[in-house]
Design a protein around this motif. Structure first.
Motif, PDB file in Angstrom:
ATOM      1  N   ASP A   1      -2.635  11.618   1.501  1.00 56.55           N
ATOM      2  CA  ASP A   1      -2.416  10.684   2.606  1.00 56.55           C
ATOM      3  C   ASP A   1      -2.613   9.215   2.243  1.00 56.55           C
ATOM      4  O   ASP A   1      -2.300   8.347   3.061  1.00 56.55           O
ATOM      5  CB  ASP A   1      -3.358  11.028   3.764  1.00 56.55           C
ATOM      6  CG  ASP A   1      -3.148  12.443   4.279  1.00 56.55           C
ATOM      7  OD1 ASP A   1      -1.984  12.804   4.522  1.00 56.55           O
ATOM      8  OD2 ASP A   1      -4.143  13.168   4.409  1.00 56.55           O
ATOM      9  N   GLY A   2      -3.163   8.937   1.067  1.00 53.75           N
ATOM     10  CA  GLY A   2      -3.379   7.546   0.695  1.00 53.75           C
ATOM     11  C   GLY A   2      -2.072   6.766   0.663  1.00 53.75           C
ATOM     12  O   GLY A   2      -1.023   7.280   0.253  1.00 53.75           O
ATOM     13  N   PHE A   3      -2.131   5.528   1.096  1.00 51.72           N
ATOM     14  CA  PHE A   3      -0.921   4.709   1.194  1.00 51.72           C
ATOM     15  C   PHE A   3      -0.660   4.025  -0.148  1.00 51.72           C
ATOM     16  O   PHE A   3      -1.547   3.375  -0.726  1.00 51.72           O
ATOM     17  CB  PHE A   3      -1.105   3.648   2.278  1.00 51.72           C
ATOM     18  CG  PHE A   3       0.041   2.678   2.377  1.00 51.72           C
ATOM     19  CD1 PHE A   3       1.252   3.067   2.916  1.00 51.72           C
ATOM     20  CD2 PHE A   3      -0.100   1.373   1.924  1.00 51.72           C
ATOM     21  CE1 PHE A   3       2.317   2.176   3.001  1.00 51.72           C
ATOM     22  CE2 PHE A   3       0.949   0.473   2.013  1.00 51.72           C
ATOM     23  CZ  PHE A   3       2.162   0.882   2.553  1.00 51.72           C
ATOM     24  N   ASN A   4       0.555   4.157  -0.630  1.00 52.45           N
ATOM     25  CA  ASN A   4       0.955   3.515  -1.877  1.00 52.45           C
ATOM     26  C   ASN A   4       1.449   2.103  -1.578  1.00 52.45           C
ATOM     27  O   ASN A   4       2.569   1.916  -1.098  1.00 52.45           O
ATOM     28  CB  ASN A   4       2.054   4.333  -2.569  1.00 52.45           C
ATOM     29  CG  ASN A   4       2.516   3.688  -3.868  1.00 52.45           C
ATOM     30  OD1 ASN A   4       1.812   2.874  -4.455  1.00 52.45           O
ATOM     31  ND2 ASN A   4       3.703   4.052  -4.309  1.00 52.45           N
ATOM     32  N   PHE A   5       0.616   1.123  -1.852  1.00 51.32           N
ATOM     33  CA  PHE A   5       0.971  -0.267  -1.538  1.00 51.32           C
ATOM     34  C   PHE A   5       1.772  -0.934  -2.637  1.00 51.32           C
ATOM     35  O   PHE A   5       2.265  -2.045  -2.470  1.00 51.32           O
ATOM     36  CB  PHE A   5      -0.297  -1.092  -1.273  1.00 51.32           C
ATOM     37  CG  PHE A   5      -1.393  -0.889  -2.281  1.00 51.32           C
ATOM     38  CD1 PHE A   5      -1.329  -1.461  -3.550  1.00 51.32           C
ATOM     39  CD2 PHE A   5      -2.505  -0.129  -1.970  1.00 51.32           C
ATOM     40  CE1 PHE A   5      -2.332  -1.284  -4.467  1.00 51.32           C
ATOM     41  CE2 PHE A   5      -3.523   0.054  -2.896  1.00 51.32           C
ATOM     42  CZ  PHE A   5      -3.438  -0.523  -4.145  1.00 51.32           C
TER      43      PHE A   5
END
Length: 971
Positions: free
Chosen positions: A314-318
């Motif tokens: 779920d971590g957002f890839n910035f």
């Protein structure tokens, strides 16, 4: 062979492409060089090989590099360390570094010996250059983008300490940029280059000059525009984090929700909302959700629209929102003139205006509200009301204990939301530099051969503005998420929806209330008056004279940083920053003596006394020798003291920084059993074994210290230059030269902030105790409170290494003339120790904090020249370094398979080529050059611990090939 020829040798000059080989008639004329002043001494000398190592970079070398700025060129030297450049894309998304100097967005700096750009003194024509501001602080470093490349005649780099000659900041060395002064005719120059993925570069400049018996004048105007490259152009940006790790950011478009419902308890737990968070939710919306369903308190069960948050999934890839190359546009006008009043006195003056417009971009700003946000500010105090019309949970989420929260305990961790519908954060800088110099030069017949003197007065200033858009006002977030009745009674307030994920975007009306453009500005001013006298004291032989130089300098520094009012009040979610407005002045006097005891042996000594209005006085000294036991060989050495006065940012700055720290008691990036060495201390604080750090970034307060004292240093170097006569004028060699130097620096009372990660680890494994650990406290949910990381005279930095340089030139043959040169730096040691004996993580061969110190850096140049044609091949080698997997997490795809292992960044080699044609197409004065840098499209090695773009932008090149065409016409 006369060693004064070394002034002309491309290989010993710098770590860059060699210019066309020196013609025989030029070499012959070099044997009768006049006495000149070379960086490192104010005494004019005819010996090109002085007691200290000086790299002299010619205009031809700069032209053959393909560089668009002085900083870009110098950062490829093997003696250079990490320094800011256009590949850095951090403007405020992490906050402000601890040195008080600001972020420096858009600037280009130079570092020597890995001691930091603030320990390198930048001169222009021997006079100090104003430090940069970049609208984020008051820096102690110069921005080389404020000096247009078009005005440069040559660059002299002193790879040795020189505080006794030049004063503060010259601990690691000196970069002296010599401008064009005598120029006949006019040159029109243009260049176009491209990375093929954006990053197009366009340059145009015109330089004109004239001279007569009494007058010399040069005028130059230049324009440089470099376009951006999006990180999305690089395939690596598609991985969950730029370095290939599993974490990303917990600020996701779907939202992350950590809270406890007082109406629900987990069997076997002692009560509601226990501090160990055993009955707390840590969840995010399922993808595709359009209507959140809390499902009667079973949000992650059947019928619910949530699942437990997992960084890997779920971590957002910035990364795709970042820039690999930041855009920049620079415009400059320069003029210089001199007029001889008489045969012995002349006036001179210079004026420069340079403007830079640059941009940084970051992923849409995440909203973090609740105690686990850990900002130390307003965001930590935000509660979300049950009557917020978008709150799907039907309960008050209370940041602090409240009767409305079930049993009266706080039940709120945090809510995060990445509103990608708003667009990326944009930081635009507008930086203007003014420089005025007026002076008088003279000579007289005092002493055996006369004396020279000069007086200069300089006013220079660097003014910067930064405009930040798509950021949030935290105070308005608090109103928009609180009691809806209070919001409705507040003019303009619109209740905010953080709960709908991507399926229910935040509306423009909501953004209109909580977003706030911000404007920061800063300014640095340097005024100085300097006077110097140099000449001979007495004759010591038929051709030997004892030389001297004395001088006085007065400088006044003024610095101002005015962050946006929202930053000052803590209402900007981007970062807190306090204003700075201060000044100080210094008076200095120095004396230098050169004594040629024998025709083959000389010594030089220097002493400088400085008196500062901020801390008092300081005295530094220097001693050196030069021994030429035979015509082919010079042996040399220096010992010197140095000091660096704390700059205004280091004294008075106060800001915040979002550090990517790993909590020893439960990492966000590699959850699971903690390191056994930390277990006892974590357990003693009552931290449960199931604890997980809520965010990969931990905010810390950074800033200056008005009680700082100057840094002190001692350094010595020893080396030799050998030009073997047996390699002269042979069928295979016209000449060959070798240069070897050992250097050693020790900086004491070093101004630095503690290594927070090393300190945090030490406090939990027991290797560090006492007051050093008092700054680490825990708040709600056992999350770390923001620690302080203020500057102090903490300890000692020691570094040492070896420089080796060699050059070979072939005779002129029917098919042309060949040249080859090599520069190599082997860093033997780098160690930073604080006053309690704690060693910083940074050392030779280790990648840490987006920076590496390779143990070997080597540049090789091969050149060919015939008539109007020349070609060069430049090879740049960087040895392998390791990074600590404990600072990154478990990432099998890159080799980080356990928290205590190491991940290798393999050795990297770049190839740059250029072909040039003079008098092209039969047009006299027309030069055409075609070049390719990073010819084989070498990608930088994966850096798991590096922030933003997943590679070390201070050590490695961009991942793309850069080609360019350069046209120059002189008439």
């Amino acid at each position: 062979m006369n060693l004064s020829l070394l002034l002309l040798l491309p290989g010993l000059a710098a770590a860059q492409d060699a210019p066309p080989p020196v013609a025989p008639e030029t070499a012959t004329s070099a044997t009768t060089l006049d006495r000149v002043e070379v960086t490192g001494s104010r005494i004019k000398q005819s010996d090109a090989v002085t007691s200290q190592p000086v790299a002299i970079i010619s205009r031809a070398q700069i032209d053959q590099s393909g560089a668009t700025s002085i900083g870009e060129f110098l950062q490829d030297m093997t003696a250079s360390g990490k320094a800011l450049n256009a590949k850095f894309n951090s403007s405020g998304n992490f906050g402000y570094p601890s040195d008080g100097g600001g972020i420096g967005a858009g600037s280009a700096q130079v570092d020597l010996r890995n001691l930091g750009s603030n320990r390198v003194l930048v001169l222009v024509d021997g006079v100090r250059w104003v430090n940069e501001s970049s609208a984020s602080g008051v820096s102690g470093s110069a921005d080389l983008n404020t000096i247009p490349l078009a005005i440069v005649d040559r660059i002299e780099v002193l790879e040795d300490g020189a505080s006794a000659i030049y004063g503060s900041d010259a601990i690691a060395g000196v970069v002296n940029i010599i401008t064009r002064k005598k120029f006949e005719g006019a040159v029109v120059h243009t260049k176009f280059g491209s990375y093929g993925h954006g990053g197009d570069d366009v340059e145009a400049d015109v330089t004109a000059g004239t001279s007569g018996d009494r007058f010399n004048g040069v005028f130059s105007a230049s324009y440089v525009k470099s376009k951006a490259i999006s990180a999305s152009e690089w395939a690596r940006s598609s991985v969950p984090t730029p370095g290939g790790g599993p974490a990303g950011s917990s600020g996701t478009p779907q939202g992350r929700f950590i809270f406890c419902d007082p109406g629900i308890t987990t069997p076997g737990t002692p009560g509601f909302c226990d501090p160990d968070t055993a009955d707390w939710f840590d969840m995010t919306l399922n993808d595709g959700t359009t209507t959140p369903n809390y499902n009667g308190g079973a949000p992650t069960g059947p019928g619910g629209t949530y699942h437990g948050f997992n960084f890997t999934a779920d971590g957002f890839n910035f990364a795709p929102y970042n820039l690999l190359l930041t855009p920049s546009q620079r415009t400059s006008i320069f003029g210089s003139a001199s007029f001889a009043i008489s045969d012995s006195v002349s006036l001179h003056g210079k004026v420069l205006f340079n403007n830079r417009k640059s941009t940084n971009q970051a992923a849409p700003e995440p909203i973090f509200v609740g105690p686990f946000a850990g900002t130390g500010g307003i965001a930590d105090t935000i509660s979300i009301a049950a009557n917020n019309p978008y709150n799907p949970f039907g309960i008050d989420l209370c940041a602090v204990a409240s009767p409305t929260c079930g049993d009266g305990t706080a039940n709120f961790g945090f809510i995060t939301k990445r509103p990608i519908e708003l667009g990326p954060r944009i930081f635009k800088q507008d930086v203007s530099t003014w420089y005025f110099n007026v002076g008088i030069d003279g000579s007289n017949d005092w002493g055996p051969r006369g004396m020279d003197w000069n007086i200069d007065a300089v006013h220079s200033e660097n003014q910067a503005d930064q405009h930040f858009t798509n950021g949030f006002n935290v105070a308005k977030l608090k109103l928009a998420l609180g009691d809806v009745n209070v919001c409705n009674a507040t003019p303009g307030c619109v209740p905010l929806d953080l709960f709908g994920g991507e399926g229910r975007p935040i509306t423009p009306e909501m953004f209109g209330y909580v977003t706030a453009p911000q404007h920061d500005s800063s300014k640095q001013v340097l005024d100085l008056v300097t006077a110097n006298l140099t000449g001979d004291l007495w004759q010591m032989g038929s051709d030997r004279y004892a030389g001297f130089a004395v001088g006085f300098e007065h400088r006044r520094y003024e610095g101002d940083f005015t962050p946006d009012p929202l930053r000052q009040s803590g209402e900007s979610q981007d970062s807190f920053a306090a204003p700075v407005s201060a000044s100080y002045h210094v008076n200095e006097a120095y004396a230098e003596v050169l004594v040629p005891w024998l025709s083959s042996f000389s010594t030089d000594f220097a002493l400088r006394r400085s008196q500062y209005s901020t801390f008092g006085g300081a005295t530094t000294g220097k001693a050196g020798f030069r021994w030429q036991p035979m015509e082919d060989l010079v042996v040399r050495g220096t010992w010197s003291e140095g000091f660096r006065a704390p700059n205004l940012g280091e004294l008075y700055g106060l800001t915040q920084f979002g550090d990517t720290l790993v909590d020893p008691c439960g990492s966000a990036t590699h959850p699971g059993p903690i390191d056994p060495s930390f277990a006892a201390a974590c357990g003693a604080q009552g931290i449960p074994t199931t604890f997980t750090q809520a965010n990969t970034q931990i905010i810390k307060f950074t800033g200056g210290n008005p009680d700082l004292q100057p840094e002190r240093s001692k350094n010595y170097s020893f080396g030799a230059v050998w030009s073997p006569s047996w390699a002269e004028n042979l069928s295979w060699s016209r000449r060959m030269d070798f240069e070897f130097d050992y250097y050693h620096y020790k900086v004491t009372d070093a101004i630095q902030a503690p290594d927070t990660q090393a300190l945090l680890n030490g406090c939990y494994d027991g290797s560090i105790t006492g007051t050093a650990c008092s700054g680490f406290t825990r708040g709600a949910g056992f999350q770390l409170n923001p620690p302080t990381d203020f500057l102090d005279n903490l300890g000692t930095i020691t570094t040492s290494g070896i420089d080796f340089k060699t050059t070979w030139l072939s005779p002129e043959l029917s098919w042309g003339q060949l040249s080859a040169s090599l520069q190599s730096t082997h860093t033997l040691k780098y160690d930073a120790v604080d006053d309690e004996g704690n060693h910083a993580q940074r050392t030779v061969g280790l990648e840490v904090a987006d920076s590496a110190i390779p143990d070997w850096q080597t540049n090789v140049q091969l050149g060919w020249h015939k008539a109007d044609w020349n070609a060069s091949w430049n090879v740049r080698y960087i040895s392998a370094v390791d990074e600590d997997c404990g600072n990154a997490g478990t990432t099998p795809s890159t080799g980080c398979v356990n928290p205590v292992g190491l991940h290798e960044l393999p050795a990297t080699t770049y190839h740059d080529v250029q072909v040039g044609w003079s008098n092209a197409f039969g047009a006299q004065g027309l030069k055409v050059a075609l070049g390719v840098n990073n010819l084989f499209d070498k990608e930088p090695p994966v850096c798991v611990t590096c922030s933003l773009n997943g590679y070390d932008a201070g050590t490695y090149d961009l991942p793309f090939r850069f080609w360019y065409m350069d046209l120059q016409y002189k008439f």
